[in-house]
Design an enzyme around this catalytic site. Structure first.
Site, PDB file in Angstrom:
ATOM      1  N   SER A 148       0.832  -1.189   0.000  1.00  0.00           N
ATOM      2  CA  SER A 148       0.000   0.000   0.000  1.00  0.00           C
ATOM      3  C   SER A 148       0.877   1.253   0.000  1.00  0.00           C
ATOM      4  O   SER A 148       1.712   1.413  -0.895  1.00  0.00           O
ATOM      5  CB  SER A 148      -0.976  -0.064   1.186  1.00  0.00           C
ATOM      6  OG  SER A 148      -2.017   0.858   1.018  1.00  0.00           O
ATOM      7  N   ASP A 199      -9.735  -4.850  -5.017  1.00  0.00           N
ATOM      8  CA  ASP A 199      -9.168  -4.043  -3.932  1.00  0.00           C
ATOM      9  C   ASP A 199     -10.172  -2.951  -3.573  1.00  0.00           C
ATOM     10  O   ASP A 199     -10.583  -2.171  -4.434  1.00  0.00           O
ATOM     11  CB  ASP A 199      -7.842  -3.421  -4.399  1.00  0.00           C
ATOM     12  CG  ASP A 199      -7.070  -2.756  -3.282  1.00  0.00           C
ATOM     13  OD1 ASP A 199      -7.689  -2.046  -2.452  1.00  0.00           O
ATOM     14  OD2 ASP A 199      -5.844  -2.917  -3.244  1.00  0.00           O
ATOM     15  N   HIS A 217      -7.047  -6.055  -0.936  1.00  0.00           N
ATOM     16  CA  HIS A 217      -5.879  -5.195  -0.704  1.00  0.00           C
ATOM     17  C   HIS A 217      -4.696  -6.023  -0.177  1.00  0.00           C
ATOM     18  O   HIS A 217      -3.759  -5.472   0.365  1.00  0.00           O
ATOM     19  CB  HIS A 217      -6.253  -4.066   0.260  1.00  0.00           C
ATOM     20  CG  HIS A 217      -5.295  -2.920   0.272  1.00  0.00           C
ATOM     21  ND1 HIS A 217      -4.946  -2.228  -0.862  1.00  0.00           N
ATOM     22  CD2 HIS A 217      -4.593  -2.360   1.293  1.00  0.00           C
ATOM     23  CE1 HIS A 217      -4.079  -1.281  -0.536  1.00  0.00           C
ATOM     24  NE2 HIS A 217      -3.846  -1.335   0.747  1.00  0.00           N
TER      25      HIS A 217
END
Length: 183
Positions: A72, A135, A162
Site C-alpha cells: 500500500s 481491492d 488489498h
C-alpha cells in the site's frame, strides 16, 4: 554471493511487523539467507515521506543489495526511494500512483511532484507489482498505469482485495516465489 537484504515497508494507518503476511514473508526469505528488516516504522499512522525515506536510507541502510517489499503506501515509499537510490529490486503490493483524492495521502508528501518513472526503473534490476481487481481502496487503473510506465512484472488477481488490511492474509507464497525467481 552478495549479502541480500529485504525491507518490508507497511502501509499507513499504524502497520505493525506482525500484520498479515509480513511474518510469513520474513520467515520464508530468511530460509533463503536473506536478511529481513520487518520493523515498526516511525510516523506509522501517517507514513509521511519526510520520516520514511530517511528511515529506509539511514536506519535500515537500504542499498544496491536491498529488495524493498512495500504494501500500500509502503509501495509508494519504495518507489520514491528508488527514484534517488539504487536498490536490487522491489515488490509493490496493493500499489497506486495518485493521492486517490484522499487528504491523508495528500498530506504524506509523496504526491506533491510528478513521478520520475525512468529513475525508478533505472535504479533497480526488477520490479514486481501485485494487484487485485477487487481491492476496496485502490482502483485497478492505478497499478495498471504502473505496469505501463515501469514495464514491471505484473500479477493481477480478481479475488485478493488489498492483500491484507481489508481481511487477514497470513501467507503470501506468490510473493516469495517471485523473489526466488529473481535471485
Amino acid at each position: 554471493m552478495m549479502n541480500i537484504k529485504a525491507i518490508i515497508i507497511p502501509g499507513n494507518g499504524g502497520g505493525k511487523p506482525s500484520d498479515n503476511w509480513f511474518p510469513y514473508v520474513e520467515a520464508e526469505l530468511a530460509k533463503l539467507d536473506i536478511e529481513v528488516s520487518n520493523v515498526e516504522f516511525p510516523d506509522s499512522f501517517f507514513a509521511r515521506e519526510s520520516f520514511w525515506i530517511p528511515f529506509i536510507k539511514d536506519e535500515l541502510l537500504a542499498d544496491e543489495n536491498t529488495i524493498l517489499i512495500g504494501h500500500s503506501s509502503g509501495a509508494i515509499a519504495a518507489m520514491r526511494f528508488a527514484e534517488k537510490n539504487k536498490i536490487l529490486g522491489s515488490v509493490l503490493v496493493g500499489t497506486y500512483h495518485s493521492d486517490l483524492g484522499m487528504d491523508s495521502e495528500k498530506a504524506s508528501g509523496y504526491f506533491d511532484r510528478p513521478w520520475n518513472w525512468k529513475s525508478i526503473k533505472d535504479n533497480q534490476k526488477w520490479i514486481g507489482v501485485f494487484a487485485s481487481i477487487d481491492d476496496p481502496w485502490i482502483p485497478i487503473e492505478e497499478p495498471r498505469r504502473l505496469h505501463e510506465e515501469l514495464d514491471v512484472d505484473y500479477f493481477e488477481y480478481t479475488d485478493r482485495g488489498h492483500f491484507g488490511g481489508d481481511y487477514y492474509k497470513p501467507t503470501f507464497p506468490e510473493l516469495v516465489e517471485y523473489i526466488k525467481s529473481k535471485l
